[in-house]
Design a protein around this motif. Structure first.
Motif, PDB file in Angstrom:
ATOM      1  N   GLY A 121     -11.201   6.688  67.748  1.00 41.29           N
ATOM      2  CA  GLY A 121     -12.354   7.221  68.683  1.00 41.29           C
ATOM      3  C   GLY A 121     -12.543   6.337  69.793  1.00 41.29           C
ATOM      4  N   SER A 122     -13.753   6.669  70.287  1.00 43.14           N
ATOM      5  CA  SER A 122     -14.035   5.824  71.757  1.00 43.14           C
ATOM      6  C   SER A 122     -15.672   5.759  71.990  1.00 43.14           C
ATOM      7  N   LEU A 123     -16.056   4.543  72.539  1.00 41.29           N
ATOM      8  CA  LEU A 123     -17.345   4.382  73.028  1.00 41.29           C
ATOM      9  C   LEU A 123     -18.044   5.402  74.002  1.00 41.29           C
ATOM     10  N   ASP A 124     -17.020   6.121  74.619  1.00 46.21           N
ATOM     11  CA  ASP A 124     -17.356   7.033  75.554  1.00 46.21           C
ATOM     12  C   ASP A 124     -18.315   8.302  75.140  1.00 46.21           C
ATOM     13  N   GLU A 125     -18.220   8.156  73.619  1.00 46.23           N
ATOM     14  CA  GLU A 125     -18.623   9.303  73.025  1.00 46.23           C
ATOM     15  C   GLU A 125     -19.581   9.076  72.146  1.00 46.23           C
ATOM     16  N   MET A 126     -20.497   9.825  71.481  1.00 46.09           N
ATOM     17  CA  MET A 126     -21.507   9.543  70.367  1.00 46.09           C
ATOM     18  C   MET A 126     -21.492  10.819  69.612  1.00 46.09           C
ATOM     19  N   VAL A 127     -21.939  10.842  68.280  1.00 48.48           N
ATOM     20  CA  VAL A 127     -21.780  11.782  67.555  1.00 48.48           C
ATOM     21  C   VAL A 127     -22.980  11.760  66.527  1.00 48.48           C
ATOM     22  N   CYS A 128     -23.134  13.113  66.199  1.00 45.74           N
ATOM     23  CA  CYS A 128     -24.454  13.289  65.238  1.00 45.74           C
ATOM     24  C   CYS A 128     -23.916  13.463  63.844  1.00 45.74           C
ATOM     25  N   LEU A 129     -24.093  12.674  63.102  1.00 41.81           N
ATOM     26  CA  LEU A 129     -23.625  12.783  61.442  1.00 41.81           C
ATOM     27  C   LEU A 129     -24.307  13.757  60.980  1.00 41.81           C
ATOM     28  N   VAL A 130     -25.428  14.473  61.493  1.00 38.57           N
ATOM     29  CA  VAL A 130     -26.047  15.388  60.734  1.00 38.57           C
ATOM     30  C   VAL A 130     -25.631  17.036  61.233  1.00 38.57           C
ATOM     31  N   CYS A 131     -25.697  17.330  62.442  1.00 36.51           N
ATOM     32  CA  CYS A 131     -25.267  18.388  62.926  1.00 36.51           C
ATOM     33  C   CYS A 131     -23.890  18.471  63.644  1.00 36.51           C
ATOM     34  N   LYS A 132     -23.318  17.239  63.691  1.00 38.52           N
ATOM     35  CA  LYS A 132     -21.985  17.114  64.123  1.00 38.52           C
ATOM     36  C   LYS A 132     -21.727  17.360  65.550  1.00 38.52           C
ATOM     37  N   LYS A 133     -23.017  17.528  66.294  1.00 41.58           N
ATOM     38  CA  LYS A 133     -22.642  17.576  67.736  1.00 41.58           C
ATOM     39  C   LYS A 133     -22.035  16.482  68.345  1.00 41.58           C
ATOM     40  N   ARG A 134     -21.349  16.350  69.499  1.00 39.76           N
ATOM     41  CA  ARG A 134     -20.815  15.456  70.163  1.00 39.76           C
ATOM     42  C   ARG A 134     -21.408  15.241  71.357  1.00 39.76           C
ATOM     43  N   TYR A 135     -21.667  14.175  71.821  1.00 42.88           N
ATOM     44  CA  TYR A 135     -22.185  13.754  73.125  1.00 42.88           C
ATOM     45  C   TYR A 135     -21.223  12.738  74.023  1.00 42.88           C
ATOM     46  N   SER A 136     -21.243  13.029  75.408  1.00 41.07           N
ATOM     47  CA  SER A 136     -20.538  12.005  76.059  1.00 41.07           C
ATOM     48  C   SER A 136     -21.837  10.720  76.207  1.00 41.07           C
ATOM     49  N   SER A 137     -21.273   9.562  76.340  1.00 38.56           N
ATOM     50  CA  SER A 137     -22.395   8.551  76.284  1.00 38.56           C
ATOM     51  C   SER A 137     -23.067   8.384  77.587  1.00 38.56           C
ATOM     52  N   SER A 138     -22.727   9.011  78.580  1.00 39.88           N
ATOM     53  CA  SER A 138     -23.507   9.314  79.711  1.00 39.88           C
ATOM     54  C   SER A 138     -24.297  10.575  79.873  1.00 39.88           C
ATOM     55  N   SER A 139     -24.312  11.196  78.764  1.00 40.94           N
ATOM     56  CA  SER A 139     -24.980  12.713  78.695  1.00 40.94           C
ATOM     57  C   SER A 139     -26.374  12.423  78.918  1.00 40.94           C
ATOM     58  N   ALA A 140     -27.093  13.406  79.913  1.00 39.79           N
ATOM     59  CA  ALA A 140     -28.486  13.382  80.069  1.00 39.79           C
ATOM     60  C   ALA A 140     -29.014  14.000  78.831  1.00 39.79           C
ATOM     61  N   LEU A 141     -28.345  14.894  78.051  1.00 41.12           N
ATOM     62  CA  LEU A 141     -28.974  15.504  76.950  1.00 41.12           C
ATOM     63  C   LEU A 141     -29.510  14.520  75.861  1.00 41.12           C
ATOM     64  N   VAL A 142     -29.070  13.170  76.165  1.00 45.40           N
ATOM     65  CA  VAL A 142     -29.359  12.451  74.851  1.00 45.40           C
ATOM     66  C   VAL A 142     -30.727  11.750  75.116  1.00 45.40           C
ATOM     67  N   LYS A 143     -31.562  11.714  74.031  1.00 44.20           N
ATOM     68  CA  LYS A 143     -32.886  11.186  74.219  1.00 44.20           C
ATOM     69  C   LYS A 143     -32.769   9.627  73.698  1.00 44.20           C
ATOM     70  N   ARG A 144     -33.462   8.812  74.332  1.00 40.84           N
ATOM     71  CA  ARG A 144     -33.377   7.523  74.124  1.00 40.84           C
ATOM     72  C   ARG A 144     -34.724   6.865  73.680  1.00 40.84           C
ATOM     73  N   GLU A 145     -34.959   6.439  72.786  1.00 44.22           N
ATOM     74  CA  GLU A 145     -36.163   5.900  72.200  1.00 44.22           C
ATOM     75  C   GLU A 145     -35.892   4.373  71.895  1.00 44.22           C
ATOM     76  N   ASN A 146     -36.561   3.683  72.399  1.00 42.07           N
ATOM     77  CA  ASN A 146     -36.355   1.999  72.328  1.00 42.07           C
ATOM     78  C   ASN A 146     -34.909   1.720  72.307  1.00 42.07           C
ATOM     79  N   MET A 147     -34.406   2.499  73.436  1.00 40.78           N
ATOM     80  CA  MET A 147     -32.778   2.075  73.694  1.00 40.78           C
ATOM     81  C   MET A 147     -31.893   2.947  72.874  1.00 40.78           C
ATOM     82  N   PHE A 148     -32.299   3.176  71.865  1.00 43.04           N
ATOM     83  CA  PHE A 148     -31.356   4.014  70.909  1.00 43.04           C
ATOM     84  C   PHE A 148     -31.263   5.397  71.247  1.00 43.04           C
ATOM     85  N   PRO A 149     -30.072   5.907  70.901  1.00 40.63           N
ATOM     86  CA  PRO A 149     -29.818   7.390  71.504  1.00 40.63           C
ATOM     87  C   PRO A 149     -29.838   8.592  70.326  1.00 40.63           C
ATOM     88  N   TYR A 150     -30.754   9.680  70.485  1.00 43.09           N
ATOM     89  CA  TYR A 150     -30.758  10.458  69.470  1.00 43.09           C
ATOM     90  C   TYR A 150     -30.177  11.714  69.891  1.00 43.09           C
TER      91      TYR A 150
END
Ligand code: ZN
Length: 250
Positions: A121-150
Protein backbone atom coordinates in the motif's frame (compact mmCIF):
# COMPACT_ATOMS: atom_id res chain seq x y z
CA UNK A 1 32.85 -4.29 -5.22
CA UNK A 2 31.82 -7.42 -7.00
CA UNK A 3 32.39 -6.25 -10.55
CA UNK A 4 32.39 -9.73 -12.08
CA UNK A 5 28.98 -10.50 -10.67
CA UNK A 6 27.68 -7.13 -11.84
CA UNK A 7 28.96 -7.82 -15.37
CA UNK A 8 27.40 -11.27 -15.26
CA UNK A 9 24.05 -9.76 -14.19
CA UNK A 10 24.27 -7.17 -16.97
CA UNK A 11 24.87 -9.93 -19.56
CA UNK A 12 21.90 -11.84 -18.22
CA UNK A 13 19.63 -8.78 -18.38
CA UNK A 14 20.74 -7.99 -21.94
CA UNK A 15 20.15 -11.55 -23.05
CA UNK A 16 16.74 -11.88 -21.37
CA UNK A 17 15.76 -8.32 -22.30
CA UNK A 18 12.85 -7.59 -19.95
CA UNK A 19 12.13 -8.30 -16.33
CA UNK A 20 10.87 -6.84 -13.09
CA UNK A 21 12.53 -5.80 -9.87
CA UNK A 22 11.36 -6.55 -6.35
CA UNK A 23 12.50 -4.09 -3.70
CA UNK A 24 12.42 -4.13 0.09
CA UNK A 25 13.65 -1.92 2.91
CA UNK A 26 17.29 -2.35 1.86
CA UNK A 27 16.94 -0.04 -1.12
CA UNK A 28 15.87 2.84 1.11
CA UNK A 29 18.43 2.52 3.91
CA UNK A 30 20.77 4.53 1.65
CA UNK A 31 18.20 7.34 1.86
CA UNK A 32 18.36 7.26 5.62
CA UNK A 33 15.16 5.28 6.15
CA UNK A 34 15.94 2.51 8.60
CA UNK A 35 14.43 -0.94 8.21
CA UNK A 36 11.50 -1.03 10.62
CA UNK A 37 13.01 -4.11 12.17
CA UNK A 38 15.97 -2.01 13.26
CA UNK A 39 16.05 0.06 16.40
CA UNK A 40 17.07 3.32 14.80
CA UNK A 41 15.31 6.67 14.60
CA UNK A 42 11.57 6.72 14.76
CA UNK A 43 11.36 2.97 15.22
CA UNK A 44 13.14 3.14 18.54
CA UNK A 45 10.31 5.29 19.91
CA UNK A 46 7.40 3.38 18.44
CA UNK A 47 6.81 -0.34 18.33
CA UNK A 48 5.62 -0.92 14.77
CA UNK A 49 3.81 -4.09 15.79
CA UNK A 50 1.75 -2.00 18.15
CA UNK A 51 1.28 1.18 16.10
CA UNK A 52 1.06 -0.56 12.75
CA UNK A 53 -1.48 -3.21 13.68
CA UNK A 54 -5.07 -3.22 12.55
CA UNK A 55 -6.27 -3.95 16.09
CA UNK A 56 -4.55 -0.82 17.43
CA UNK A 57 -6.13 1.20 14.67
CA UNK A 58 -9.60 -0.06 15.51
CA UNK A 59 -9.00 0.59 19.20
CA UNK A 60 -7.35 3.99 18.96
CA UNK A 61 -7.18 5.42 15.43
CA UNK A 62 -6.03 8.85 16.64
CA UNK A 63 -2.95 7.36 18.30
CA UNK A 64 -2.12 5.43 15.12
CA UNK A 65 -2.65 8.53 12.95
CA UNK A 66 -0.20 10.54 15.09
CA UNK A 67 2.38 7.84 14.46
CA UNK A 68 1.76 7.76 10.69
CA UNK A 69 1.89 11.56 10.48
CA UNK A 70 5.38 11.38 12.00
CA UNK A 71 6.37 8.64 9.58
CA UNK A 72 5.11 10.67 6.63
CA UNK A 73 7.01 13.75 7.81
CA UNK A 74 10.20 11.71 8.16
CA UNK A 75 9.76 10.32 4.61
CA UNK A 76 9.32 13.80 3.18
CA UNK A 77 12.65 14.82 4.66
CA UNK A 78 14.41 12.06 2.69
CA UNK A 79 15.27 11.82 -1.00
CA UNK A 80 15.60 8.96 -3.46
CA UNK A 81 19.16 7.60 -3.59
CA UNK A 82 21.22 6.51 -6.65
CA UNK A 83 19.69 3.02 -6.38
CA UNK A 84 16.15 4.36 -6.90
CA UNK A 85 17.32 6.54 -9.79
CA UNK A 86 19.16 3.61 -11.40
CA UNK A 87 15.96 1.55 -11.42
CA UNK A 88 14.02 4.42 -13.01
CA UNK A 89 16.73 4.56 -15.67
CA UNK A 90 16.62 0.81 -16.25
CA UNK A 91 12.91 1.20 -16.96
CA UNK A 92 13.66 3.95 -19.50
CA UNK A 93 16.26 1.69 -21.14
CA UNK A 94 13.44 -0.77 -21.73
CA UNK A 95 14.73 -3.53 -19.47
CA UNK A 96 12.35 -3.09 -16.56
CA UNK A 97 8.61 -3.63 -16.89
CA UNK A 98 7.82 -2.77 -13.29
CA UNK A 99 9.06 -2.15 -9.79
CA UNK A 100 7.27 -4.31 -7.23
CA UNK A 101 7.95 -2.88 -3.80
CA UNK A 102 7.25 -3.65 -0.17
CA UNK A 103 8.19 -0.10 0.76
CA UNK A 104 5.69 2.61 1.64
CA UNK A 105 8.13 5.52 1.44
CA UNK A 106 7.14 6.63 -2.10
CA UNK A 107 10.80 7.00 -3.14
CA UNK A 108 10.51 4.98 -6.38
CA UNK A 109 7.85 7.39 -7.58
CA UNK A 110 9.94 10.41 -6.61
CA UNK A 111 12.93 8.91 -8.48
CA UNK A 112 10.86 8.70 -11.67
CA UNK A 113 9.86 5.03 -11.89
CA UNK A 114 6.53 4.77 -13.68
CA UNK A 115 5.25 1.23 -13.35
CA UNK A 116 5.16 0.63 -9.60
CA UNK A 117 3.25 -2.00 -7.65
CA UNK A 118 3.15 -1.03 -3.98
CA UNK A 119 2.15 -4.36 -2.49
CA UNK A 120 2.11 -2.97 1.06
CA UNK A 121 0.00 0.00 0.00
CA UNK A 122 0.85 3.67 0.09
CA UNK A 123 0.53 6.72 2.30
CA UNK A 124 -0.77 8.57 -0.76
CA UNK A 125 -4.09 6.87 -0.15
CA UNK A 126 -6.59 6.52 2.66
CA UNK A 127 -9.33 3.98 2.98
CA UNK A 128 -12.59 3.67 4.89
CA UNK A 129 -12.89 0.36 6.70
CA UNK A 130 -16.69 0.62 6.75
CA UNK A 131 -17.78 1.67 3.26
CA UNK A 132 -14.44 0.70 1.61
CA UNK A 133 -14.21 4.02 -0.21
CA UNK A 134 -10.63 5.05 -1.08
CA UNK A 135 -9.37 8.62 -1.13
CA UNK A 136 -6.19 10.24 -2.32
CA UNK A 137 -4.42 11.74 0.71
CA UNK A 138 -4.71 15.18 -0.85
CA UNK A 139 -8.40 14.78 -1.67
CA UNK A 140 -10.56 17.78 -0.91
CA UNK A 141 -13.44 15.40 -0.16
CA UNK A 142 -11.77 14.32 3.06
CA UNK A 143 -13.15 16.07 6.10
CA UNK A 144 -10.60 16.84 8.76
CA UNK A 145 -11.60 17.13 12.37
CA UNK A 146 -8.81 17.78 14.87
CA UNK A 147 -6.41 16.91 12.07
CA UNK A 148 -7.83 13.44 11.60
CA UNK A 149 -9.32 12.53 8.21
CA UNK A 150 -12.91 11.34 7.95
CA UNK A 151 -14.85 9.56 5.22
CA UNK A 152 -18.04 11.03 3.81
CA UNK A 153 -19.86 8.28 5.71
CA UNK A 154 -18.56 9.70 8.99
CA UNK A 155 -15.98 7.04 9.75
CA UNK A 156 -12.32 7.88 10.47
CA UNK A 157 -10.13 6.91 7.51
CA UNK A 158 -7.21 4.51 7.71
CA UNK A 159 -3.81 5.17 6.10
CA UNK A 160 -3.67 3.26 2.80
CA UNK A 161 -0.82 1.03 3.91
CA UNK A 162 -1.15 -2.62 4.82
CA UNK A 163 -1.23 -3.04 8.59
CA UNK A 164 -0.11 -6.04 10.57
CA UNK A 165 -3.12 -8.31 10.70
CA UNK A 166 -4.35 -7.22 7.27
CA UNK A 167 -4.03 -9.09 3.98
CA UNK A 168 -2.01 -7.68 1.11
CA UNK A 169 -4.14 -5.93 -1.54
CA UNK A 170 -5.10 -8.94 -3.64
CA UNK A 171 -5.55 -7.25 -6.98
CA UNK A 172 -2.22 -5.40 -6.91
CA UNK A 173 -0.43 -8.50 -5.69
CA UNK A 174 -1.94 -10.71 -8.41
CA UNK A 175 -1.10 -8.17 -11.11
CA UNK A 176 2.47 -7.83 -9.86
CA UNK A 177 2.90 -11.60 -9.78
CA UNK A 178 1.45 -12.20 -13.24
CA UNK A 179 3.53 -9.41 -14.79
CA UNK A 180 6.64 -10.83 -13.12
CA UNK A 181 5.98 -14.34 -14.44
CA UNK A 182 5.37 -13.04 -17.98
CA UNK A 183 8.92 -11.70 -17.98
CA UNK A 184 12.35 -13.27 -18.17
CA UNK A 185 14.28 -12.16 -15.12
CA UNK A 186 13.67 -10.80 -11.65
CA UNK A 187 16.08 -8.65 -9.65
CA UNK A 188 15.68 -8.85 -5.89
CA UNK A 189 16.95 -5.68 -4.28
CA UNK A 190 17.32 -5.08 -0.56
CA UNK A 191 14.68 -7.63 0.32
CA UNK A 192 15.02 -10.70 2.47
CA UNK A 193 11.53 -11.97 1.62
CA UNK A 194 11.00 -14.09 4.67
CA UNK A 195 7.29 -13.47 4.79
CA UNK A 196 4.58 -15.03 2.66
CA UNK A 197 2.85 -14.20 0.39
CA UNK A 198 5.53 -11.74 -0.80
CA UNK A 199 8.14 -14.50 -0.74
CA UNK A 200 6.06 -16.42 -3.27
CA UNK A 201 7.06 -14.03 -6.02
CA UNK A 202 10.77 -14.94 -6.35
CA UNK A 203 10.19 -18.64 -5.73
CA UNK A 204 7.45 -18.86 -8.37
CA UNK A 205 9.68 -16.83 -10.70
CA UNK A 206 12.45 -19.38 -10.28
CA UNK A 207 10.07 -22.27 -10.82
CA UNK A 208 8.83 -20.62 -14.02
CA UNK A 209 12.32 -20.47 -15.41
CA UNK A 210 13.13 -16.81 -14.81
CA UNK A 211 16.70 -15.78 -14.13
CA UNK A 212 17.05 -14.54 -10.55
CA UNK A 213 19.51 -11.77 -9.72
CA UNK A 214 19.88 -10.85 -6.06
CA UNK A 215 21.44 -7.66 -4.70
CA UNK A 216 21.62 -7.57 -0.93
CA UNK A 217 23.93 -6.40 1.82
CA UNK A 218 23.94 -9.88 3.37
CA UNK A 219 23.17 -13.35 2.11
CA UNK A 220 19.52 -14.36 2.53
CA UNK A 221 17.49 -17.54 2.52
CA UNK A 222 17.17 -17.09 -1.26
CA UNK A 223 20.87 -16.78 -2.05
CA UNK A 224 21.80 -20.44 -2.22
CA UNK A 225 18.32 -21.69 -3.12
CA UNK A 226 17.18 -19.59 -6.06
CA UNK A 227 19.61 -16.81 -6.94
CA UNK A 228 21.52 -17.31 -10.20
CA UNK A 229 23.70 -14.30 -9.46
CA UNK A 230 24.24 -12.83 -6.01
CA UNK A 231 25.80 -9.39 -5.76
CA UNK A 232 26.71 -8.49 -2.21
CA UNK A 233 26.88 -4.86 -1.17
CA UNK A 234 25.02 -1.59 -0.89
CA UNK A 235 22.20 -1.39 -3.40
CA UNK A 236 22.76 2.37 -3.94
CA UNK A 237 26.32 1.62 -5.05
CA UNK A 238 25.68 -1.51 -7.12
CA UNK A 239 22.60 -0.47 -9.13
CA UNK A 240 24.21 2.59 -10.82
CA UNK A 241 27.17 0.43 -11.89
CA UNK A 242 24.79 -2.19 -13.25
CA UNK A 243 22.98 0.47 -15.28
CA UNK A 244 26.30 1.79 -16.62
CA UNK A 245 27.14 -1.76 -17.73
CA UNK A 246 23.78 -2.02 -19.50
CA UNK A 247 24.45 1.23 -21.35
CA UNK A 248 27.88 0.08 -22.59
CA UNK A 249 27.93 -0.81 -26.26
CA UNK A 250 28.74 -4.46 -26.81
ZN1 ZN B 1 -16.83 5.41 4.63
Amino acid sequence: MELNQIKQAARMIREKKTGTVFTGAGISTGSGIPDFRSSKGIWSRFDIREYGSIDSFKENPEKVWKFFSEIEKSFLKTSPNPGHFALAEMEKLGHLEAVVTQNIDGLHKRAGSRAIYEIHGSLDEMVCLVCKKRYSSSSALVKRENMFPYCECGEILKPGVVFFGEALPEKIFEEALSLTLKNHFIILVGASLQVYPAAQIPFLAKRNGLAVIEINLEKTSMTSRISDVFIQGKTEEILPILVDELKEKV
